[in-house]
Design a protein around this motif. Structure first.
Motif, PDB file in Angstrom:
ATOM      1  N   SER A 293       2.528  31.509 -44.330  1.00 39.08           N
ATOM      2  CA  SER A 293       1.744  32.711 -44.068  1.00 39.08           C
ATOM      3  C   SER A 293       1.775  33.074 -42.588  1.00 39.08           C
ATOM      4  O   SER A 293       1.977  34.238 -42.222  1.00 39.08           O
ATOM      5  CB  SER A 293       0.295  32.492 -44.523  1.00 39.08           C
ATOM      6  OG  SER A 293      -0.463  33.675 -44.395  1.00 39.08           O
ATOM      7  N   ALA A 294       1.609  32.073 -41.724  1.00 39.54           N
ATOM      8  CA  ALA A 294       1.652  32.331 -40.278  1.00 39.54           C
ATOM      9  C   ALA A 294       3.011  32.888 -39.872  1.00 39.54           C
ATOM     10  O   ALA A 294       3.104  33.840 -39.079  1.00 39.54           O
ATOM     11  CB  ALA A 294       1.343  31.050 -39.508  1.00 39.54           C
ATOM     12  N   ARG A 295       4.074  32.308 -40.426  1.00 40.69           N
ATOM     13  CA  ARG A 295       5.420  32.779 -40.094  1.00 40.69           C
ATOM     14  C   ARG A 295       5.626  34.218 -40.571  1.00 40.69           C
ATOM     15  O   ARG A 295       6.262  35.017 -39.882  1.00 40.69           O
ATOM     16  CB  ARG A 295       6.463  31.852 -40.719  1.00 40.69           C
ATOM     17  CG  ARG A 295       7.898  32.192 -40.309  1.00 40.69           C
ATOM     18  CD  ARG A 295       8.898  31.217 -40.892  1.00 40.69           C
ATOM     19  NE  ARG A 295       8.764  29.893 -40.285  1.00 40.69           N
ATOM     20  CZ  ARG A 295       8.390  28.799 -40.944  1.00 40.69           C
ATOM     21  NH1 ARG A 295       8.095  28.871 -42.236  1.00 40.69           N
ATOM     22  NH2 ARG A 295       8.298  27.646 -40.319  1.00 40.69           N
ATOM     23  N   ALA A 296       5.083  34.560 -41.743  1.00 40.87           N
ATOM     24  CA  ALA A 296       5.227  35.919 -42.265  1.00 40.87           C
ATOM     25  C   ALA A 296       4.553  36.941 -41.354  1.00 40.87           C
ATOM     26  O   ALA A 296       5.011  38.084 -41.240  1.00 40.87           O
ATOM     27  CB  ALA A 296       4.642  35.995 -43.676  1.00 40.87           C
ATOM     28  N   PHE A 297       3.478  36.535 -40.690  1.00 37.43           N
ATOM     29  CA  PHE A 297       2.804  37.437 -39.754  1.00 37.43           C
ATOM     30  C   PHE A 297       3.528  37.539 -38.420  1.00 37.43           C
ATOM     31  O   PHE A 297       3.251  38.440 -37.635  1.00 37.43           O
ATOM     32  CB  PHE A 297       1.360  36.975 -39.511  1.00 37.43           C
ATOM     33  CG  PHE A 297       0.388  37.402 -40.562  1.00 37.43           C
ATOM     34  CD1 PHE A 297      -0.152  38.673 -40.552  1.00 37.43           C
ATOM     35  CD2 PHE A 297       0.005  36.532 -41.572  1.00 37.43           C
ATOM     36  CE1 PHE A 297      -1.057  39.075 -41.517  1.00 37.43           C
ATOM     37  CE2 PHE A 297      -0.905  36.914 -42.539  1.00 37.43           C
ATOM     38  CZ  PHE A 297      -1.442  38.193 -42.518  1.00 37.43           C
ATOM     39  N   GLY A 298       4.443  36.593 -38.131  1.00 31.66           N
ATOM     40  CA  GLY A 298       5.210  36.658 -36.890  1.00 31.66           C
ATOM     41  C   GLY A 298       5.093  35.453 -36.001  1.00 31.66           C
ATOM     42  O   GLY A 298       5.735  35.399 -34.938  1.00 31.66           O
ATOM     43  N   PHE A 299       4.298  34.448 -36.390  1.00 30.14           N
ATOM     44  CA  PHE A 299       4.199  33.233 -35.596  1.00 30.14           C
ATOM     45  C   PHE A 299       5.523  32.454 -35.663  1.00 30.14           C
ATOM     46  O   PHE A 299       6.283  32.579 -36.621  1.00 30.14           O
ATOM     47  CB  PHE A 299       3.045  32.358 -36.099  1.00 30.14           C
ATOM     48  CG  PHE A 299       1.692  32.864 -35.700  1.00 30.14           C
ATOM     49  CD1 PHE A 299       1.016  32.309 -34.625  1.00 30.14           C
ATOM     50  CD2 PHE A 299       1.092  33.903 -36.392  1.00 30.14           C
ATOM     51  CE1 PHE A 299      -0.242  32.779 -34.248  1.00 30.14           C
ATOM     52  CE2 PHE A 299      -0.154  34.381 -36.028  1.00 30.14           C
ATOM     53  CZ  PHE A 299      -0.826  33.819 -34.951  1.00 30.14           C
ATOM     54  N   ASN A 300       5.777  31.672 -34.615  1.00 28.56           N
ATOM     55  CA  ASN A 300       6.975  30.823 -34.517  1.00 28.56           C
ATOM     56  C   ASN A 300       8.269  31.635 -34.492  1.00 28.56           C
ATOM     57  O   ASN A 300       9.318  31.153 -34.923  1.00 28.56           O
ATOM     58  CB  ASN A 300       7.016  29.797 -35.660  1.00 28.56           C
ATOM     59  CG  ASN A 300       5.820  28.865 -35.648  1.00 28.56           C
ATOM     60  OD1 ASN A 300       5.203  28.655 -34.601  1.00 28.56           O
ATOM     61  ND2 ASN A 300       5.482  28.310 -36.801  1.00 28.56           N
ATOM     62  N   ASP A 301       8.201  32.863 -33.981  1.00 28.02           N
ATOM     63  CA  ASP A 301       9.397  33.702 -33.861  1.00 28.02           C
ATOM     64  C   ASP A 301       9.787  33.800 -32.392  1.00 28.02           C
ATOM     65  O   ASP A 301       9.133  34.512 -31.620  1.00 28.02           O
ATOM     66  CB  ASP A 301       9.115  35.095 -34.425  1.00 28.02           C
ATOM     67  CG  ASP A 301      10.322  36.035 -34.291  1.00 28.02           C
ATOM     68  OD1 ASP A 301      11.396  35.563 -33.873  1.00 28.02           O
ATOM     69  OD2 ASP A 301      10.182  37.237 -34.596  1.00 28.02           O
ATOM     70  N   PHE A 308      11.866  44.101 -23.948  1.00 24.45           N
ATOM     71  CA  PHE A 308      11.852  42.855 -23.188  1.00 24.45           C
ATOM     72  C   PHE A 308      11.230  41.762 -24.056  1.00 24.45           C
ATOM     73  O   PHE A 308      10.536  42.020 -25.036  1.00 24.45           O
ATOM     74  CB  PHE A 308      11.133  43.012 -21.849  1.00 24.45           C
ATOM     75  CG  PHE A 308       9.806  43.726 -21.911  1.00 24.45           C
ATOM     76  CD1 PHE A 308       8.659  43.075 -22.319  1.00 24.45           C
ATOM     77  CD2 PHE A 308       9.706  45.070 -21.546  1.00 24.45           C
ATOM     78  CE1 PHE A 308       7.433  43.723 -22.369  1.00 24.45           C
ATOM     79  CE2 PHE A 308       8.482  45.733 -21.588  1.00 24.45           C
ATOM     80  CZ  PHE A 308       7.354  45.065 -21.997  1.00 24.45           C
ATOM     81  N   SER A 309      11.491  40.527 -23.690  1.00 27.41           N
ATOM     82  CA  SER A 309      11.119  39.403 -24.548  1.00 27.41           C
ATOM     83  C   SER A 309       9.613  39.192 -24.562  1.00 27.41           C
ATOM     84  O   SER A 309       8.901  39.490 -23.599  1.00 27.41           O
ATOM     85  CB  SER A 309      11.822  38.125 -24.078  1.00 27.41           C
ATOM     86  OG  SER A 309      11.415  37.794 -22.759  1.00 27.41           O
ATOM     87  N   VAL A 310       9.150  38.668 -25.694  1.00 22.73           N
ATOM     88  CA  VAL A 310       7.740  38.345 -25.907  1.00 22.73           C
ATOM     89  C   VAL A 310       7.630  36.843 -26.112  1.00 22.73           C
ATOM     90  O   VAL A 310       8.433  36.255 -26.859  1.00 22.73           O
ATOM     91  CB  VAL A 310       7.188  39.091 -27.134  1.00 22.73           C
ATOM     92  CG1 VAL A 310       5.739  38.701 -27.401  1.00 22.73           C
ATOM     93  CG2 VAL A 310       7.311  40.601 -26.935  1.00 22.73           C
ATOM     94  N   GLN A 340       0.825  39.653 -30.625  1.00 27.35           N
ATOM     95  CA  GLN A 340       0.931  39.026 -31.943  1.00 27.35           C
ATOM     96  C   GLN A 340      -0.317  39.289 -32.784  1.00 27.35           C
ATOM     97  O   GLN A 340      -0.226  39.585 -33.987  1.00 27.35           O
ATOM     98  CB  GLN A 340       1.144  37.523 -31.787  1.00 27.35           C
ATOM     99  CG  GLN A 340       1.109  36.749 -33.106  1.00 27.35           C
ATOM    100  CD  GLN A 340       2.141  37.239 -34.096  1.00 27.35           C
ATOM    101  OE1 GLN A 340       3.328  37.250 -33.801  1.00 27.35           O
ATOM    102  NE2 GLN A 340       1.705  37.626 -35.293  1.00 27.35           N
ATOM    103  N   MET A 341      -1.498  39.214 -32.174  1.00 28.12           N
ATOM    104  CA  MET A 341      -2.710  39.445 -32.951  1.00 28.12           C
ATOM    105  C   MET A 341      -2.859  40.920 -33.319  1.00 28.12           C
ATOM    106  O   MET A 341      -3.449  41.256 -34.352  1.00 28.12           O
ATOM    107  CB  MET A 341      -3.934  38.946 -32.183  1.00 28.12           C
ATOM    108  CG  MET A 341      -3.947  37.428 -31.972  1.00 28.12           C
ATOM    109  SD  MET A 341      -3.550  36.447 -33.454  1.00 28.12           S
ATOM    110  CE  MET A 341      -4.902  36.882 -34.555  1.00 28.12           C
ATOM    111  N   ALA A 342      -2.291  41.813 -32.497  1.00 30.66           N
ATOM    112  CA  ALA A 342      -2.240  43.226 -32.902  1.00 30.66           C
ATOM    113  C   ALA A 342      -1.334  43.385 -34.115  1.00 30.66           C
ATOM    114  O   ALA A 342      -1.606  44.211 -35.010  1.00 30.66           O
ATOM    115  CB  ALA A 342      -1.754  44.089 -31.745  1.00 30.66           C
ATOM    116  N   LEU A 343      -0.261  42.605 -34.190  1.00 30.83           N
ATOM    117  CA  LEU A 343       0.626  42.635 -35.352  1.00 30.83           C
ATOM    118  C   LEU A 343      -0.087  42.140 -36.602  1.00 30.83           C
ATOM    119  O   LEU A 343       0.121  42.666 -37.709  1.00 30.83           O
ATOM    120  CB  LEU A 343       1.868  41.788 -35.096  1.00 30.83           C
ATOM    121  CG  LEU A 343       2.952  42.384 -34.206  1.00 30.83           C
ATOM    122  CD1 LEU A 343       4.014  41.344 -33.879  1.00 30.83           C
ATOM    123  CD2 LEU A 343       3.591  43.589 -34.880  1.00 30.83           C
TER     124      LEU A 343
END
Length: 487
Positions: A293-301, A308-310, A340-343
């Motif tokens: 679930s965390a990965r689907a939201f964008g964590f660990n990317d 520019f990089s995030v 990320q939390m905005a995502l």
């Protein structure tokens, strides 16, 4: 006599051939080495021999160039430099480039082949085109509202358009004026030393390059995992959760700041941020499903760029059950950028799917001819649409009946989640105050803005800092600014 003339002619031809071979060696084979030689000032003179193209916000350039009359002729200038520094970065004749100035450098300095109708001719003549323009997705009113809301406090704000991924605001405080680094004289060197020595790190882009423990705002991810996995099926049914909750395999007890959390429903636990409920839910869901679930939201990317990089946000993939319990309430090793939390918020607002965020709407030549558009931005599913609908209901409850009342707006529906993240040795640091939320005008068919705010004011009194009290009012003003400009 003729024999000697022929010999002399052959020698001359040989010398001419050697000269041509040597010229080819120097100009072709060794050209890169000469170009990159620090003693070669020609590239720098050519680079700064014409004005850079501009970065544009809502039709107005927030950058410029001034003619110094020196060998490195044009220096970069900035309008409202501290306001836009986390977006523009700086373009310095000595210290290089950062953020958009770096990511779009070839277009801005005129060396991008796409600026020319005949790129090969430019390669032959070594000519440069006039610098192109970078048109951003920012809303000036939202950017100013975020900057003004943070004031003198340390923190950051990121705001997105959920349906598209457009970055509407990106603010980090404290900030600095990038123009002080533009030149190559003593003033620029002193400014560089001063900014790097500043303990408040004004050049750190906290919105995209700093990660924080997200605290209770991460409970949105935990709730999504619990609903998607079927661990919770009814928002109003009691969830078996003791108060206090003993972390699995330990004698450590986790408690709550509010009453009524024992066996509370998911709705009550979400509105009043019951730690015990969400810690146990994370354990019940399990490490695999929580990680997915965390990965689907964008964590660990590690590959997110805007362009520019995030900095990658992280959710540990190897934990025991006690650590998983803490991670599920946004503590332990869980870290997230404000972007990320905005995502996460945008995924809830957009029916469970999330667009890759982007900051550049299009690029053009100096005359306005399009060079590139924003392109297709991938869409991924963070949760089931039904789960997103239920989470929107829960987030509305936080603002209407729970801890996020300070984010409410007239003539709009607002959903949110507050958070207070502990950090430091033994949680001794001043807690970070978080708020994430989305807003939809009464006459709109879908949410128009998703926002995340973090306040890390080290001067605040520990008991006075909270997501609802410190961060929610900032988010409210950013959302208000977006809704007004959208109408």
């Amino acid at each position: 006599m003729t024999k000697y003339i022929r010999r002399a002619a052959a020698l001359c031809a040989l010398l001419l051939l050697a000269l041509l071979v040597n010229a080819a060696r120097v100009q072709v084979v060794q050209s890169r080495a000469h170009d990159d030689n620090p003693a070669n000032r020609r590239p720098a003179i050519a680079r700064w021999g014409q004005p850079r193209g501009n970065i544009v916000v809502e039709g107005r350039a927030v950058t410029g160039s001034k003619d110094t009359g020196e060998q490195l002729r044009f220096e970069r200038t900035y309008r409202d430099g501290p306001l836009y520094a986390p977006v523009t970065g700086f373009a310095s004749q000595v210290y290089g480039t950062t953020f958009l100035e770096h990511a779009q450098d070839p277009l801005l300095d005129g060396s991008d082949p796409l600026l020319s109708f005949l790129p090969l001719w430019n390669d032959i003549t070594r000519d440069r085109n006039a610098g192109g323009e970078v048109v951003t997705t920012l809303r000036e009113a939202a950017q100013r509202a975020a900057y003004r809301g943070l004031g003198a406090r340390r923190g950051a704000v990121a705001a997105l358009e959920p349906a598209t991924g457009r970055v509407l605001a990106l603010v980090s405080r404290p900030s600095y004026d990038p123009g002080v680094l533009s030149g190559n004289g003593r003033e620029a060197a002193e400014a560089w030393a001063r900014l790097n020595a500043d303990a408040s790190k004004p050049m750190l882009n906290r919105a995209v390059r700093q990660t924080y423990p997200p605290g209770s705002t991460f409970k949105v991810v935990t709730a999504a995992a619990a609903l998607d996995s079927g661990v919770v099926t009814d928002l109003d049914a009691p969830v078996r959760s003791p108060d206090p909750y003993t972390l699995p395999g330990t004698t450590t007890s986790l408690s709550n700041e509010v009453e009524g959390c024992e066996n509370a429903s998911l709705r009550y636990a979400f509105e009043w941020s019951c730690n015990t409920v969400f810690a146990k839910l994370g354990v019940d869901v399990g490490l695999g499903a929580m990680t997915d679930s965390a990965r689907a939201f964008g964590f660990n990317d590690p590959g997110l760029r805007i362009p520019f990089s995030v900095a990658p946000s992280s959710f540990d993939t190897e934990m025991d059950r006690a650590q998983l319990a803490l991670s599920s309430i946004g503590q332990y090793d869980t870290r997230a950028t404000p972007l990320q939390m905005a995502l996460v918020t945008a995924a809830v607002a957009n029916g469970g799917s999330v667009r890759t965020p982007y900051l550049v709407e299009r690029t053009t030549t100096a005359s306005g001819r399009p060079v590139a558009g924003s392109g297709a931005h991938p869409l991924r599913q963070a949760m089931n649409p039904t789960t997103a609908r239920r989470l929107r209901e829960l987030m509305r409850g936080v603002v209407e009946d729970g801890t996020g009342a300070n984010a409410a707006l007239r003539h709009a529906t607002v959903g949110g989640k507050t958070g207070t993240a502990q950090h430091g040795i033994g949680n001794s640091g001043t807690p970070f105050a978080w708020f994430i939320g989305w807003a939809q005008s009464d006459d709109a068919i879908e949410p128009e803005v998703a926002v995340a705010v973090v306040v890390e004011d080290a001067e605040a009194v520990r008991g006075d800092i909270s997501g609802g009290g410190d961060a929610a009012p900032i988010a409210r003003e950013v959302m208000r600014a977006v809704l007004k400009t959208s109408g």
